[in-house]
Design a protein around this motif. Structure first.
Motif, PDB file in Angstrom:
ATOM      1  N   TYR A 271      -6.159  12.515  21.435  1.00  0.00           N
ATOM      2  CA  TYR A 271      -5.668  13.469  20.457  1.00  0.00           C
ATOM      3  C   TYR A 271      -4.846  12.773  19.377  1.00  0.00           C
ATOM      4  O   TYR A 271      -4.979  13.057  18.188  1.00  0.00           O
ATOM      5  CB  TYR A 271      -4.805  14.523  21.144  1.00  0.00           C
ATOM      6  N   PHE A 272      -3.982  11.842  19.787  1.00  0.00           N
ATOM      7  CA  PHE A 272      -3.142  11.100  18.846  1.00  0.00           C
ATOM      8  C   PHE A 272      -4.001  10.367  17.814  1.00  0.00           C
ATOM      9  O   PHE A 272      -3.782  10.461  16.604  1.00  0.00           O
ATOM     10  CB  PHE A 272      -2.270  10.102  19.620  1.00  0.00           C
ATOM     11  N   GLN A 273      -4.997   9.620  18.295  1.00  0.00           N
ATOM     12  CA  GLN A 273      -5.831   8.818  17.393  1.00  0.00           C
ATOM     13  C   GLN A 273      -6.582   9.713  16.413  1.00  0.00           C
ATOM     14  O   GLN A 273      -6.616   9.449  15.208  1.00  0.00           O
ATOM     15  CB  GLN A 273      -6.808   7.990  18.219  1.00  0.00           C
ATOM     16  N   HIS A 274      -7.145  10.819  16.928  1.00  0.00           N
ATOM     17  CA  HIS A 274      -7.902  11.723  16.065  1.00  0.00           C
ATOM     18  C   HIS A 274      -6.984  12.354  15.012  1.00  0.00           C
ATOM     19  O   HIS A 274      -7.328  12.431  13.829  1.00  0.00           O
ATOM     20  CB  HIS A 274      -8.543  12.820  16.933  1.00  0.00           C
ATOM     21  N   PHE A 275      -5.788  12.805  15.429  1.00  0.00           N
ATOM     22  CA  PHE A 275      -4.873  13.488  14.516  1.00  0.00           C
ATOM     23  C   PHE A 275      -4.397  12.550  13.406  1.00  0.00           C
ATOM     24  O   PHE A 275      -4.380  12.917  12.227  1.00  0.00           O
ATOM     25  CB  PHE A 275      -3.673  14.033  15.299  1.00  0.00           C
ATOM     26  N   VAL A 276      -3.982  11.342  13.785  1.00  0.00           N
ATOM     27  CA  VAL A 276      -3.450  10.402  12.798  1.00  0.00           C
ATOM     28  C   VAL A 276      -4.520  10.034  11.773  1.00  0.00           C
ATOM     29  O   VAL A 276      -4.279  10.046  10.564  1.00  0.00           O
ATOM     30  CB  VAL A 276      -2.892   9.146  13.493  1.00  0.00           C
ATOM     31  N   LEU A 277      -5.725   9.691  12.240  1.00  0.00           N
ATOM     32  CA  LEU A 277      -6.795   9.292  11.323  1.00  0.00           C
ATOM     33  C   LEU A 277      -7.197  10.435  10.395  1.00  0.00           C
ATOM     34  O   LEU A 277      -7.553  10.212   9.236  1.00  0.00           O
ATOM     35  CB  LEU A 277      -8.009   8.807  12.114  1.00  0.00           C
ATOM     36  N   GLU A 278      -7.124  11.661  10.897  1.00  0.00           N
ATOM     37  CA  GLU A 278      -7.537  12.810  10.098  1.00  0.00           C
ATOM     38  C   GLU A 278      -6.498  13.198   9.048  1.00  0.00           C
ATOM     39  O   GLU A 278      -6.840  13.648   7.960  1.00  0.00           O
ATOM     40  CB  GLU A 278      -7.808  14.007  11.011  1.00  0.00           C
ATOM     41  N   HIS A 279      -5.203  12.988   9.361  1.00  0.00           N
ATOM     42  CA  HIS A 279      -4.156  13.538   8.493  1.00  0.00           C
ATOM     43  C   HIS A 279      -3.312  12.490   7.761  1.00  0.00           C
ATOM     44  O   HIS A 279      -2.496  12.870   6.922  1.00  0.00           O
ATOM     45  CB  HIS A 279      -3.213  14.428   9.323  1.00  0.00           C
ATOM     46  N   GLN A 280      -3.468  11.213   8.037  1.00  0.00           N
ATOM     47  CA  GLN A 280      -2.533  10.257   7.469  1.00  0.00           C
ATOM     48  C   GLN A 280      -2.665  10.092   5.955  1.00  0.00           C
ATOM     49  O   GLN A 280      -1.730   9.613   5.309  1.00  0.00           O
ATOM     50  CB  GLN A 280      -2.673   8.902   8.152  1.00  0.00           C
TER      51      GLN A 280
ATOM     52  N   ARG B  98      -0.328  -0.099  19.536  1.00  0.00           N
ATOM     53  CA  ARG B  98      -1.045  -0.181  20.801  1.00  0.00           C
ATOM     54  C   ARG B  98      -2.508   0.230  20.662  1.00  0.00           C
ATOM     55  O   ARG B  98      -3.389  -0.328  21.314  1.00  0.00           O
ATOM     56  CB  ARG B  98      -0.355   0.702  21.842  1.00  0.00           C
ATOM     57  N   LEU B  99      -2.750   1.230  19.791  1.00  0.00           N
ATOM     58  CA  LEU B  99      -4.114   1.739  19.646  1.00  0.00           C
ATOM     59  C   LEU B  99      -4.868   1.088  18.488  1.00  0.00           C
ATOM     60  O   LEU B  99      -6.029   1.412  18.253  1.00  0.00           O
ATOM     61  CB  LEU B  99      -4.071   3.259  19.434  1.00  0.00           C
ATOM     62  N   GLY B 100      -4.186   0.198  17.757  1.00  0.00           N
ATOM     63  CA  GLY B 100      -4.846  -0.504  16.665  1.00  0.00           C
ATOM     64  C   GLY B 100      -5.166   0.374  15.482  1.00  0.00           C
ATOM     65  O   GLY B 100      -6.204   0.206  14.825  1.00  0.00           O
ATOM     66  N   ILE B 101      -4.285   1.324  15.172  1.00  0.00           N
ATOM     67  CA  ILE B 101      -4.488   2.208  14.014  1.00  0.00           C
ATOM     68  C   ILE B 101      -3.585   1.713  12.893  1.00  0.00           C
ATOM     69  O   ILE B 101      -2.362   1.868  12.965  1.00  0.00           O
ATOM     70  CB  ILE B 101      -4.145   3.672  14.350  1.00  0.00           C
ATOM     71  N   PRO B 102      -4.133   1.121  11.827  1.00  0.00           N
ATOM     72  CA  PRO B 102      -3.277   0.605  10.753  1.00  0.00           C
ATOM     73  C   PRO B 102      -2.605   1.737   9.999  1.00  0.00           C
ATOM     74  O   PRO B 102      -3.149   2.839   9.885  1.00  0.00           O
ATOM     75  CB  PRO B 102      -4.257  -0.159   9.856  1.00  0.00           C
ATOM     76  N   ARG B 103      -1.404   1.446   9.494  1.00  0.00           N
ATOM     77  CA  ARG B 103      -0.706   2.445   8.684  1.00  0.00           C
ATOM     78  C   ARG B 103      -1.339   2.494   7.316  1.00  0.00           C
ATOM     79  O   ARG B 103      -1.754   1.466   6.775  1.00  0.00           O
ATOM     80  CB  ARG B 103       0.773   2.072   8.586  1.00  0.00           C
ATOM     81  N   LYS B 104      -1.407   3.697   6.714  1.00  0.00           N
ATOM     82  CA  LYS B 104      -2.016   3.836   5.391  1.00  0.00           C
ATOM     83  C   LYS B 104      -1.210   3.046   4.363  1.00  0.00           C
ATOM     84  O   LYS B 104      -0.002   2.875   4.480  1.00  0.00           O
ATOM     85  CB  LYS B 104      -2.059   5.312   4.981  1.00  0.00           C
ATOM     86  N   LYS B 105      -1.885   2.593   3.356  1.00  0.00           N
ATOM     87  CA  LYS B 105      -1.230   1.871   2.272  1.00  0.00           C
ATOM     88  C   LYS B 105      -0.850   2.839   1.177  1.00  0.00           C
ATOM     89  O   LYS B 105      -1.626   3.718   0.816  1.00  0.00           O
ATOM     90  CB  LYS B 105      -2.173   0.804   1.691  1.00  0.00           C
ATOM     91  N   THR B 106       0.353   2.688   0.653  1.00  0.00           N
ATOM     92  CA  THR B 106       0.812   3.525  -0.466  1.00  0.00           C
ATOM     93  C   THR B 106       0.844   2.672  -1.716  1.00  0.00           C
ATOM     94  O   THR B 106       1.442   1.589  -1.742  1.00  0.00           O
ATOM     95  CB  THR B 106       2.229   4.065  -0.185  1.00  0.00           C
ATOM     96  N   ALA B 107       0.212   3.182  -2.751  1.00  0.00           N
ATOM     97  CA  ALA B 107       0.152   2.408  -3.990  1.00  0.00           C
ATOM     98  C   ALA B 107       1.535   2.206  -4.552  1.00  0.00           C
ATOM     99  O   ALA B 107       2.344   3.138  -4.595  1.00  0.00           O
ATOM    100  CB  ALA B 107      -0.739   3.149  -5.001  1.00  0.00           C
ATOM    101  N   ARG B 108       1.820   0.959  -4.988  1.00  0.00           N
ATOM    102  CA  ARG B 108       3.134   0.668  -5.577  1.00  0.00           C
ATOM    103  C   ARG B 108       3.224   1.316  -6.936  1.00  0.00           C
ATOM    104  O   ARG B 108       2.306   1.220  -7.772  1.00  0.00           O
ATOM    105  CB  ARG B 108       3.317  -0.831  -5.692  1.00  0.00           C
ATOM    106  N   ARG B 109       4.322   1.990  -7.187  1.00  0.00           N
ATOM    107  CA  ARG B 109       4.502   2.640  -8.478  1.00  0.00           C
ATOM    108  C   ARG B 109       4.726   1.620  -9.578  1.00  0.00           C
ATOM    109  O   ARG B 109       5.476   0.665  -9.384  1.00  0.00           O
ATOM    110  CB  ARG B 109       5.694   3.604  -8.421  1.00  0.00           C
ATOM    111  N   PRO B 110       4.115   1.813 -10.764  1.00  0.00           N
ATOM    112  CA  PRO B 110       4.328   0.867 -11.866  1.00  0.00           C
ATOM    113  C   PRO B 110       5.757   0.927 -12.337  1.00  0.00           C
ATOM    114  O   PRO B 110       6.435   1.959 -12.250  1.00  0.00           O
ATOM    115  CB  PRO B 110       3.350   1.377 -12.930  1.00  0.00           C
ATOM    116  N   ASN B 111       6.256  -0.233 -12.821  1.00  0.00           N
ATOM    117  CA  ASN B 111       7.615  -0.265 -13.375  1.00  0.00           C
ATOM    118  C   ASN B 111       7.702   0.620 -14.589  1.00  0.00           C
ATOM    119  O   ASN B 111       6.784   0.674 -15.430  1.00  0.00           O
ATOM    120  CB  ASN B 111       8.012  -1.701 -13.745  1.00  0.00           C
ATOM    121  N   GLN B 112       8.795   1.318 -14.707  1.00  0.00           N
ATOM    122  CA  GLN B 112       8.996   2.190 -15.861  1.00  0.00           C
ATOM    123  C   GLN B 112      10.001   1.535 -16.807  1.00  0.00           C
ATOM    124  O   GLN B 112      11.043   1.101 -16.386  1.00  0.00           O
ATOM    125  CB  GLN B 112       9.534   3.557 -15.403  1.00  0.00           C
ATOM    126  N   GLY B 113       9.620   1.469 -18.057  1.00  0.00           N
ATOM    127  CA  GLY B 113      10.500   0.848 -19.016  1.00  0.00           C
ATOM    128  C   GLY B 113      11.521   1.793 -19.552  1.00  0.00           C
ATOM    129  O   GLY B 113      11.382   2.979 -19.436  1.00  0.00           O
TER     130      GLY B 113
END
Length: 458
Positions: free
Chosen positions: A409-418, A443-458
Motif C-alpha cells: 500500500y505504501f509503495q502504491h500510494f507514494v508513487l501515485e501521489h508524490q 528501504r523500498l528503493g522509491i526515489p524522492r521526487k525532484k523539485t525544480a529549482r526556482r530561477p533567481n529573481q532580480g
C-alpha cells in the motif's frame, strides 16, 4: 511564541528565514557557525534549525549538544545522504533546499506542537478529602490533556470537558481550579443528573421562604456558594431548559435571582462543565440551548476513553491495585500474567471507574498471592492474536510488523501521489513522520521526487 535558533553561514538565507519565522510570532536568534551557536545556551531553545555544511564544525555536532532541544537540519538535494545520517544521529527532521516556505512552516509548527505535547506533565490534585493525587497516564492523548490544563487553568474562562463516563472529568475540573487564580476560593461540584428536575433550580440558584410548598426557610443556591471560586457542573447535558436559561444569565450578566425573589444578586463565578453527550446534537433537537453551548465552550478539553490508552492501562492498574490492597489489608497481591493480558485486551466501556472496580473485586476474591482472570470478573475478552509470519518471512531478517503489512500500500500510494503532494502531505496522509517516510523510501528503493529549482529573481 517559540524561541528558535537558526544556524546558517549564508547571511541571505539566514535573514530570510528569520523574517519568515518572526512574521509567524516566533522569537529568532541567529548564528553563522556551530562555534557562534555554542555561545548561547542552545539546550534552552524550543527549536534549532541548522545547515549541515557549516564552516569549521559540521552542523551535526549540534544534535547532541542541543539535547533536549530538537534540531531540524537543512541540506541540498545533492547532499541527501548527509540528511539521512543526521536523522540517525537524532535530528528530528530535515528540509531540503530550496525549501517551500509553506512546507517549512508546517514542519516547524509540527515539531513545536510535538515538543509541547511531550513536555506535558500530570497536574497534582487535592481531592475532596484533602488527599494529594496525580492524574495517571503518559500516552500522547493524556500529554495533550495535561498541556491544555496548564494553559487553560490561569485563563479565567469557561471550560467544557468532554469524555465518556468514568474517564476522570471531575479530576480535570479540580486540576483547573487548583491551578487557577481562584485556587484559594471554593470549588463547588454538582452532578446535574443526580438532582431531580423539580429541585435543580432551587439547588443551583436558591429560594426564598415560602417560594413553593415545603420551602420552610430561605436557602442559598450552589451558584452563590461558589461566588469568587469555581462551579463545576457535571453532566450539564441533563440540565432542564428553564435552568439553562437561568445559567445563561449568570454567564452573560453575572447575576442570579432566587426562586420567589424579585431581587438579583451579583456573583463572580468561573464555570467548568462536563458531559459525555454531544451538546451540539442536543441543541439541534431542542434539548439544549445553542447560545448556552457557545458560552460554555470557550475552551474545550477532551478526555480519551481507556480503550484508546492501551499503553497506560497496566500502569493505571498497578497504582489502583496498590491502593485497593491497602484498603483491604491485602499487601503483596500481584496480577497474574493472564490477568494482566486480560486487562490489556479488555475494551473497558466503563473506563477507569470499571478498571478500579475490577481490581477491587480481584483483591477481595483472590485466594493466594496472585489475582487471576476469574477474580477480576470481566466480561468476554477478545485477545489480539499475534501475527504469524509466513515461512518465507520467517527466514528473512525481522522487520516491523506494520511495515510488512503496509509495504504494498505504501509503495502504491507514494508513487501515485508524490507528484501532487509534498513530503509533509504524504507523511500526514500515511499517518507517519517525515523521517519514517524517508526511511521507508530508502528501504523500498522509491526515489524522492525532484523539485525544480526556482530561477533567481532580480
Amino acid at each position: 511564541m517559540a524561541r528558535i535558533l537558526i544556524v546558517e553561514d549564508e547571511a541571505i538565507i539566514r535573514s530570510a528565514l528569520k523574517r519568515l519565522l518572526e512574521r509567524h510570532a516566533h522569537e529568532v536568534t541567529e548564528a553563522g557557525s556551530v562555534e557562534q551557536a555554542q555561545a548561547f545556551e542552545i539546550s534552552e531553545f524550543d527549536l534549532i534549525i541548522s545547515d549541515l555544511r557549516l564552516p569549521g564544525v559540521a552542523g551535526t555536532e549540534l544534535i547532541k549538544a542541543a539535547a533536549p532541544a530538537p534540531v531540524l537540519v537543512m541540506t541540498s538535494y545533492a547532499s541527501m545522504r548527509s540528511a539521512i545520517d543526521a536523522l540517525k544521529l537524532g535530528a528530528v527532521d530535515y528540509v531540503a533546499k530550496p525549501f517551500d516556505h509553506g512546507e517549512l512552516l508546517e514542519t516547524v509548527e509540527g515539531i513545536l506542537h510535538q515538543r509541547a505535547m511531550a513536555t506535558g506533565s500530570p497536574p497534582s490534585i487535592t481531592d475532596e478529602r484533602g488527599t494529594r493525587a496525580m492524574m495517571i497516564g503518559d500516552c500522547a492523548a493524556m500529554q495533550h490533556v495535561y498541556t491544555r490544563i496548564k494553559k487553560t487553568a490561569p485563563a479565567d474562562v469557561s471550560v467544557l470537558i468532554q469524555g465518556e463516563s468514568g474517564t476522570g472529568k471531575e479530576l480535570v475540573a479540580r486540576a483547573l481550579h487548583q491551578q487557577s487564580k481562584r485556587a484559594t476560593a471554593p470549588l463547588i461540584c454538582v452532578n446535574c443528573a443526580a438532582i431531580p428536575e423539580t429541585l435543580i433550580e432551587s439547588e443551583l440558584f436558591g429560594h426564598e421562604k415560602g417560594a413553593f410548598t415545603g420551602a420552610s426557610a430561605a436557602r442559598t443556591g450552589l451558584v452563590e456558594a461558589a461566588d469568587g471560586g469555581t462551579l463545576f457542573l457535571d453532566e450539564i447535558g441533563e440540565l432542564p431548559l428553564d435552568a439553562q436559561a437561568r445559567l445563561l444569565r449568570v454567564l452573560q450578566e453575572g447575576e442570579i435571582r432566587k426562586i420567589g425573589s424579585v431581587e438579583t444578586r451579583h456573583v463572580d463565578v468561573r464555570l467548568i462543565t462536563a458531559t459525555h453527550r454531544d451538546l451540539r446534537a442536543l441543541s439541534r433537537s431542542g434539548e439544549f440551548r445553542l447560545d448556552l453551548y457557545y458560552r460554555l465552550n470557550v475552551m474545550q478539553i477532551v478526555l480519551p476513553p481507556l480503550r484508546e490508552r492501551e499503553a497506560d492501562v497496566l500502569k493505571i492498574a498497578d497504582i489502583l491495585l496498590e491502593k485497593a490492597c491497602k484498603r483491604h489489608d491485602r499487601p503483596g497481591l500481584k496480577l497474574s500474567r493472564a490477568a494482566r493480558q486480560d486487562l490489556q485486551d479488555y475494551p473497558w466501556p466503563g473506563n477507569v471507574r470499571e478498571l478500579e472496580n475490577a481490581l477491587e473485586r480481584g483483591v477481595i476474591l483472590a485466594e493466594g498471592h496472585l489475582i487471576h482472570p476469574d477474580d477480576l470478573g470481566l466480561g468476554p475478552v477478545t485477545h489480539r492474536p499475534p501475527l504469524q509470519p509466513s515461512p518465507q518471512e520467517a527466514t528473512e531478517p525481522a522487520q516491523d510488523e506494520e511495515d510488512l503489512s503496509l509495504e504494498d500500500y505504501f509503495q502504491h500510494f507514494v508513487l501515485e501521489h508524490q507528484e501532487q503532494m509534498s513530503e509533509t502531505e504524504l507523511a500526514q496522509k500515511l499517518g507517519i513522520s517525515r523521517k519514517n517516510l524517508w526511511e521507508r523510501r530508502q528501504r523500498l528503493g522509491i526515489p524522492r521526487k525532484k523539485t525544480a529549482r526556482r530561477p533567481n529573481q532580480g
